[in-house]
Design an enzyme around this catalytic site. Structure first.
Site, PDB file in Angstrom:
ATOM      1  N   LEU A  16       0.824  -1.217   0.000  1.00 16.06           N
ATOM      2  CA  LEU A  16       0.000   0.000   0.000  1.00 16.06           C
ATOM      3  C   LEU A  16       0.854   1.262   0.000  1.00 16.06           C
ATOM      4  O   LEU A  16       0.347   2.357  -0.221  1.00 16.06           O
ATOM      5  CB  LEU A  16      -0.905   0.020   1.243  1.00 16.06           C
ATOM      6  CG  LEU A  16      -2.039  -0.988   1.224  1.00 16.06           C
ATOM      7  CD1 LEU A  16      -2.848  -0.879   2.517  1.00 16.06           C
ATOM      8  CD2 LEU A  16      -2.958  -0.750   0.029  1.00 16.06           C
ATOM      9  N   LYS A 224     -17.820   7.900   8.879  1.00 18.02           N
ATOM     10  CA  LYS A 224     -18.245   6.550   9.284  1.00 18.02           C
ATOM     11  C   LYS A 224     -17.027   5.737   9.760  1.00 18.02           C
ATOM     12  O   LYS A 224     -17.078   5.069  10.801  1.00 18.02           O
ATOM     13  CB  LYS A 224     -18.906   5.866   8.078  1.00 18.02           C
ATOM     14  CG  LYS A 224     -19.359   4.450   8.342  1.00 18.02           C
ATOM     15  CD  LYS A 224     -20.189   3.927   7.163  1.00 18.02           C
ATOM     16  CE  LYS A 224     -19.734   2.539   6.792  1.00 18.02           C
ATOM     17  NZ  LYS A 224     -20.279   2.089   5.523  1.00 18.02           N
ATOM     18  N   CYS A 382      28.108  -1.278 -12.301  1.00 18.67           N
ATOM     19  CA  CYS A 382      28.549  -2.499 -11.639  1.00 18.67           C
ATOM     20  C   CYS A 382      28.722  -3.645 -12.648  1.00 18.67           C
ATOM     21  O   CYS A 382      29.642  -3.581 -13.440  1.00 18.67           O
ATOM     22  CB  CYS A 382      27.619  -2.846 -10.484  1.00 18.67           C
ATOM     23  SG  CYS A 382      28.478  -3.797  -9.222  1.00 18.67           S
ATOM     24  N   HIS A 508      27.660   2.190  -7.367  1.00 10.10           N
ATOM     25  CA  HIS A 508      26.232   2.412  -7.636  1.00 10.10           C
ATOM     26  C   HIS A 508      25.838   3.859  -7.363  1.00 10.10           C
ATOM     27  O   HIS A 508      25.396   4.183  -6.257  1.00 10.10           O
ATOM     28  CB  HIS A 508      25.381   1.487  -6.752  1.00 10.10           C
ATOM     29  CG  HIS A 508      25.532   0.052  -7.082  1.00 10.10           C
ATOM     30  ND1 HIS A 508      24.672  -0.607  -7.936  1.00 10.10           N
ATOM     31  CD2 HIS A 508      26.452  -0.857  -6.699  1.00 10.10           C
ATOM     32  CE1 HIS A 508      25.058  -1.867  -8.048  1.00 10.10           C
ATOM     33  NE2 HIS A 508      26.137  -2.047  -7.311  1.00 10.10           N
ATOM     34  N   GLU A 510      23.301   5.279  -8.290  1.00 11.99           N
ATOM     35  CA  GLU A 510      21.836   5.388  -8.138  1.00 11.99           C
ATOM     36  C   GLU A 510      21.389   5.418  -6.684  1.00 11.99           C
ATOM     37  O   GLU A 510      20.295   5.903  -6.389  1.00 11.99           O
ATOM     38  CB  GLU A 510      21.124   4.256  -8.896  1.00 11.99           C
ATOM     39  CG  GLU A 510      21.240   2.856  -8.307  1.00 11.99           C
ATOM     40  CD  GLU A 510      22.484   2.091  -8.742  1.00 11.99           C
ATOM     41  OE1 GLU A 510      23.456   2.731  -9.174  1.00 11.99           O
ATOM     42  OE2 GLU A 510      22.486   0.848  -8.644  1.00 11.99           O
TER      43      GLU A 510
HETATM   44  N1  GLN Z   1      28.193  -9.735 -10.048  1.00 17.19           N
HETATM   45  C1  GLN Z   1      29.127  -8.653 -10.036  1.00 17.19           C
HETATM   46  C2  GLN Z   1      30.055  -8.701  -8.830  1.00 17.19           C
HETATM   47  O1  GLN Z   1      29.714  -9.297  -7.838  1.00 17.19           O
HETATM   48  C3  GLN Z   1      28.414  -7.325 -10.127  1.00 17.19           C
HETATM   49  C4  GLN Z   1      27.557  -7.024  -8.949  1.00 17.19           C
HETATM   50  C5  GLN Z   1      26.541  -5.925  -9.198  1.00 17.19           C
HETATM   51  O2  GLN Z   1      26.216  -5.610 -10.344  1.00 17.19           O
HETATM   52  N2  GLN Z   1      25.974  -5.376  -8.159  1.00 17.19           N
HETATM   53  O3  GLN Z   1      31.097  -8.124  -8.864  1.00 17.19           O
END
Ligand code: GLN
Length: 536
Positions: A16, A224, A382, A508, A510
């Site tokens: 939700l 209600k 990655c 990463h 992101e």
């Molecule tokens: N599988 C790859 C590693 O372990 C990349 C990991 C990922 O993309 N988060 O290095």
């Protein structure tokens, strides 16, 4: 001021959006000048979600201190602009592990260890952990799962006890669902009534109800619900479907959710929330008409939440460029030489996603070769970065069997190799290279230009790395290593020369893009996508 505790529970069905309601409330309280944090308790036995596959639980989020966390923590950070940590996400597994460790140490010597009080005490200790730092005016605690689940009982019991202890410094918000029955053309509040009854049976009287609904709930209907559920009528709030989750804070503020929380916790109001920057973002979002078309190549494309943080980062960057994101998922398992042109050419830019294991990687190589040769702006994250390296090794350096040892342990050309520190690792849970590490960027590189600084810090989640023995061969042939860890020299960023935008990052980005602080690398990636569009 003493820390106030806000508990958010959910009823009727899952999904939700307790995380969005918690994040929206946090945003409103922050915008009023309060210090706020949000934590999530997940009632499963896994120690953390790191070992769950994305089909099971969506994306695994990573905190700066290296905790593999529920994806709701991503929402918390995107809404609040505040970094979370290991303390913000607790699972039943961790609670039990601590209690069992204590039992073995002899901390409970002579006593029978039980769910009540030992497990509930451990839950309560964790609930108050962030509050006890004195850093927060409000700690919002989201209880995962649905009221009535066997798994969530100890959490509900802990909240019940905390209510007594905390008195008016505590407020309980219960989120439910009001279905619209098409055949009867009616909204039905019965499931909400039952869910509140269930919560009451477990000893908790909610102070505020938030009702998820597709259609506007008329005032008599809300009255209600208030009457049946012992809640004051102004504390029955509707959360109607909106086009963007980022509109939810405004929707909640219009119905005074933040005011009601302040009233109920006896907190003096410091004036209206300052939502100028938030509104600026929403205005940009609403006025954007021209699209940026991004193709995301990955294997978890059937599941909505598998690439949550990437989707949001792209969306935030597009919004700040005054554009609308048109994101298309491209199943890497389906990409081959015969269809790659048709699949990739409609997009302004391509993102090759993170991932694990062999499945879908061959399609990523085909896509990346096409992007490299067709000079399409491309971001590899990655595993996406590792695939950029492998594709380049195979097709430019002519190392035909080049691979990552993750995919082929016997390859002659292990351009992506297992990290030294990983060689002795046997357990799967929590043992990757996790969390934030420093990275130094090469002056003059496209990546350094994108960031605008040379020293950055980004979050990681991987076991494999660029094999440094090949660095010179790559650089001589035009793939430059432009970012490395200052201590270990581990290659963190590669980019192609003679290409408008082809960047692969081992980390990463992101995870650290937020509504108020879009990530510079995503901003530059979308800028490159717009340039590409203008060329066409
Ligand atoms: N599988 C790859 C590693 O372990 C990349 C990991 C990922 O993309 N988060 O290095």
């Amino acid at each position: 001021m003493d820390t106030r505790y806000i508990f958010v529970t959910g009823g009727v069905v899952s999904s939700l959006g307790k995380g969005i309601i918690s994040s929206s409330l946090a945003r409103l309280l922050l915008s009023r000048g309060f210090k706020v944090t949000i934590q999530k308790f997940d009632p499963y036995i896994n120690i953390d979600p790191g070992t769950l596959n994305p089909y099971e639980h969506g994306e695994c989020y990573v905190t700066v201190d290296g905790h593999e966390a529920d994806l709701d923590l991503g929402h918390y950070e995107r809404f609040t602009n505040i970094k979370t940590s290991r303390a913000n996400n607790i699972t039943t597994g961790r609670i039990y592990q601590t209690v069992i460790d204590k039992e073995r140490r002899g901390d409970y010597l002579g006593k029978t260890v039980q769910i009540v009080p030992h497990i509930t005490d451990e839950i309560k200790r964790n609930v108050k952990l962030l509050g006890s730092t004195g850093d927060y005016d409000f700690v919002i605690t989201e209880i995962g799962g649905t009221v009535g689940d066997i798994e969530s009982l100890p959490y509900i019991e802990a909240v019940r006890q905390l209510r007594w202890e905390l008195g008016s410094k505590c407020v309980c918000i219960h989120l439910t669902y009001v279905p619209y029955i098409r055949a009867a053309a009616e909204l039905k509040t019965k499931p909400t009534q039952h869910s509140v009854k269930m919560l009451q049976q477990e000893g908790i009287q909610p102070d505020i109800l938030v009702l998820r609904t597709e259609k506007d709930l008329p005032a008599p209907m809300r009255r209600k619900v208030a009457l049946f559920c012992n809640v004051s009528p102004d504390a029955v709030i509707q959360s109607i479907d909106v086009p963007s989750i980022y509109q939810v804070p405004l929707n909640m503020h219009e119905q005074r959710l933040d005011d009601i929380v302040l009233e109920k916790t006896g907190t003096p109001s410091q004036g209206e929330p300052d939502l100028d920057k938030w509104n600026h973002f929403l205005n940009m979002m609403q006025s954007a008409t021209d699209e940026v078309r991004v193709g995301l190549v990955g294997k978890y494309v059937q599941l909505q939440d598998a690439y949550k943080s990437i989707d949001e980062s792209l969306f935030q960057a597009c919004t700040y460029h005054g554009r609308k994101l048109k994101l298309t998922y491209i199943n890497s398992e389906k990409v081959n030489d015969g269809n790659v042109d048709e699949l990739l050419s409609p997009h302004d830019a391509i993102l090759v996603a993170p991932g694990f294991g062999q499945r879908g990687t061959e399609g990523k190589f085909v896509a990346l070769r096409w992007c490299r040769e067709h000079k399409k702006p491309t971001l590899g994250i990655c595993l996406g970065m590792q695939c950029m390296v492998i594709e380049f090794a195979r097709n430019v350096l002519h190392l035909d069997d080049a691979n990552s040892v993750e995919m082929d342990p016997k390859t002659q050309h292990n351009v992506i190799d297992l990290m030294e520190e990983q060689k002795s690792v046997t357990n799967m849970g929590g043992t990757m290279r996790l969390g934030a590490y420093a990275c130094r960027l090469k002056q003059g590189s496209s990546t350094a230009r994108a960031y605008g600084v040379l020293n950055i810090e980004e979050r990681h989640r991987h076991r494999f790395e660029f094999n440094d023995e090949y660095r010179k061969a790559f650089e001589d042939a035009g793939m430059k290593c432009v970012g490395e860890n200052p201590e270990t020299r581990l290659v963190e960023v590669v980019e192609l020369e003679n290409h408008p935008w082809y960047i692969g990052v081992q980390f990463h980005p992101e995870y650290s893009s937020t509504v108020l602080n879009p990530h510079p690398l995503f901003m530059d990636f979308i800028r490159a996508a717009i340039d590409e569009q203008n060329k066409q």
